[in-house]
Design a protein around this motif. Structure first.
Motif, PDB file in Angstrom:
ATOM      1  N   PRO A  15       0.842  -1.208   0.000  1.00 11.48           N
ATOM      2  CA  PRO A  15       0.000   0.000   0.000  1.00 11.48           C
ATOM      3  C   PRO A  15       0.871   1.250   0.000  1.00 11.48           C
ATOM      4  O   PRO A  15       1.963   1.256   0.576  1.00 11.48           O
ATOM      5  CB  PRO A  15      -0.801  -0.122   1.303  1.00 11.48           C
ATOM      6  N   VAL A  16       0.396   2.295  -0.635  1.00  4.94           N
ATOM      7  CA  VAL A  16       1.115   3.568  -0.628  1.00  4.94           C
ATOM      8  C   VAL A  16       1.072   4.169   0.770  1.00  4.94           C
ATOM      9  O   VAL A  16       0.049   4.097   1.463  1.00  4.94           O
ATOM     10  CB  VAL A  16       0.493   4.536  -1.661  1.00  4.94           C
ATOM     11  N   ILE A  17       2.195   4.734   1.208  1.00  7.23           N
ATOM     12  CA  ILE A  17       2.274   5.387   2.520  1.00  7.23           C
ATOM     13  C   ILE A  17       2.107   6.892   2.325  1.00  7.23           C
ATOM     14  O   ILE A  17       2.846   7.511   1.555  1.00  7.23           O
ATOM     15  CB  ILE A  17       3.623   5.079   3.202  1.00  7.23           C
ATOM     16  N   TYR A  18       1.140   7.472   3.027  1.00 15.41           N
ATOM     17  CA  TYR A  18       0.856   8.909   2.923  1.00 15.41           C
ATOM     18  C   TYR A  18       1.304   9.691   4.153  1.00 15.41           C
ATOM     19  O   TYR A  18       1.413  10.912   4.098  1.00 15.41           O
ATOM     20  CB  TYR A  18      -0.652   9.133   2.734  1.00 15.41           C
ATOM     21  N   ASP A  19       1.541   9.008   5.258  1.00 16.77           N
ATOM     22  CA  ASP A  19       1.884   9.653   6.524  1.00 16.77           C
ATOM     23  C   ASP A  19       3.351  10.104   6.488  1.00 16.77           C
ATOM     24  O   ASP A  19       4.275   9.273   6.455  1.00 16.77           O
ATOM     25  CB  ASP A  19       1.658   8.662   7.668  1.00 16.77           C
ATOM     26  N   LYS A  20       3.570  11.407   6.507  1.00 19.07           N
ATOM     27  CA  LYS A  20       4.931  11.936   6.380  1.00 19.07           C
ATOM     28  C   LYS A  20       5.813  11.521   7.547  1.00 19.07           C
ATOM     29  O   LYS A  20       7.021  11.327   7.389  1.00 19.07           O
ATOM     30  CB  LYS A  20       4.908  13.467   6.235  1.00 19.07           C
ATOM     31  N   LYS A  21       5.240  11.369   8.737  1.00 25.82           N
ATOM     32  CA  LYS A  21       6.028  10.942   9.895  1.00 25.82           C
ATOM     33  C   LYS A  21       6.594   9.544   9.673  1.00 25.82           C
ATOM     34  O   LYS A  21       7.748   9.265   9.996  1.00 25.82           O
ATOM     35  CB  LYS A  21       5.169  10.973  11.162  1.00 25.82           C
ATOM     36  N   VAL A  22       5.766   8.660   9.121  1.00 29.69           N
ATOM     37  CA  VAL A  22       6.209   7.290   8.828  1.00 29.69           C
ATOM     38  C   VAL A  22       7.256   7.309   7.716  1.00 29.69           C
ATOM     39  O   VAL A  22       8.297   6.633   7.794  1.00 29.69           O
ATOM     40  CB  VAL A  22       5.011   6.404   8.430  1.00 29.69           C
ATOM     41  N   GLN A  23       6.983   8.089   6.673  1.00 30.38           N
ATOM     42  CA  GLN A  23       7.932   8.212   5.566  1.00 30.38           C
ATOM     43  C   GLN A  23       9.290   8.701   6.067  1.00 30.38           C
ATOM     44  O   GLN A  23      10.343   8.146   5.720  1.00 30.38           O
ATOM     45  CB  GLN A  23       7.394   9.190   4.522  1.00 30.38           C
TER      46      GLN A  23
END
Length: 308
Positions: A152-160
């Motif tokens: 799945p695409v990751i949208y959460d900048k903190k996780v990125q």
């Protein structure tokens, strides 16, 4: 993390590649995926029993590929402070390598079974979405030089950013290690240059991989899930591709077969398609093309009330 926290050291290229890619895995169990398309897309995919994966350099919004590169530069600046220019220059040199211009091929799906946004964007509200089983999708595909990644695409900048901090700390450590070695006059600089280039190539390939699965949070409504063919090495051979026409241009793509028809779990008919014969027609189409495991319960109508 600060620059003083990072050790000048090489990476274990195989271990670090697998370890960092594993960060893309989702803890959420995904039972079904959905591909929104028009009736001609349904006909082509199910009749030929294949999907097309497009060259990521030709995606609708090419800026999304730079989203991750910019995030890497942001992290390097945060870590390195006043020393950032040296590392930023080397980072841009590494990701700009001619060898790294080899394409990544991508197919976009979603975990949203009935999205008003996606019906509108991809089917003009009267298309279909194909319901897919992630367990059986492309499991038989084997390529010597490319990895098949499904996340799945990751949208959460903190996780990125947490993932990129790990990756850039390794990049900085490798840069420090080889720069310190290059100052010693008794070393064979050709061997050193080759090994440094190899380590940089692995790290840059990881950046390219993450650029496929990281997107700005403004796109989060799409709930996108991507399947990508990524080179195992920046030295991988090119794959034979074809070109299709889309919006007045030619898009390079790969044909990827569906080996197991049971990967197709059913279809949903778009909210604007009010033809009584739509369901009967798709059932006849499934029957004549050998999708015997699907019945009338496998084809449903969108629950979104369309307003004219």
């Amino acid at each position: 993390m600060k620059l003083t926290d990072i050790k000048p050291e090489k990476i274990d290229t195989e271990h670090d590649l697998d370890y960092l890619i594993s960060k893309l895995k989702s803890k959420k169990k995904i039972k079904s995926l959905y591909h929104y398309t028009n009736i001609y897309g349904v006909e082509g995919i199910l009749k030929r029993q294949e999907f097309w994966l497009s060259d990521a350099n030709f995606l609708n919004d090419k800026n999304e590929l730079w989203y991750t590169y910019n995030l890497c530069e942001e992290v390097i600046s945060d870590i390195c402070g006043k020393s950032k220019d040296n590392f930023l220059d080397h980072f841009n040199y590494a990701i700009g390598s001619e060898d790294l211009k080899k394409p990544v091929y991508v197919m976009s799906l979603t975990t949203n079974s009935d999205s008003n946004l996606l019906w509108s964007n991809y089917t003009n509200n009267d298309g279909y979405n194909i319901i897919l089983d992630p367990k059986n999708l492309f499991n038989e595909l084997k390529l010597d030089n490319y990895n098949l990644l499904k996340f799945p695409v990751i949208y959460d900048k903190k996780v990125q950013k947490k993932i990129i901090v790990e990756l850039m700390s390794k990049f900085i450590g490798v840069t420090m290690f080889f720069q310190s070695k290059s100052d010693k006059p008794d070393l064979d600089l050709s061997d050193l240059s080759y090994e440094w280039g190899f380590q940089d190539g692995v790290l840059a390939l990881l950046v390219k991989t993450f650029s496929i699965f990281f997107k700005d949070s403004c796109f989060s409504q799409e709930e996108e899930y991507r399947i990508a063919l990524v080179p195992k090495s920046w030295k991988s051979q090119y794959l034979d591709y074809s070109c299709r026409v889309s919006n007045g241009t030619f898009i390079p793509y790969l044909t990827v077969p569906i080996h197991d028809k049971k990967a197709i779990k059913g279809l949903t008919i778009g909210p604007k398609n009010n033809m009584d014969i739509a369901k009967d027609g798709i059932l006849k189409f499934l029957e004549v093309n050998g999708y015997d495991h699907l019945d009338e319960n496998s084809v449903n109508k969108s629950k979104i009330p369309y307003r004219y």
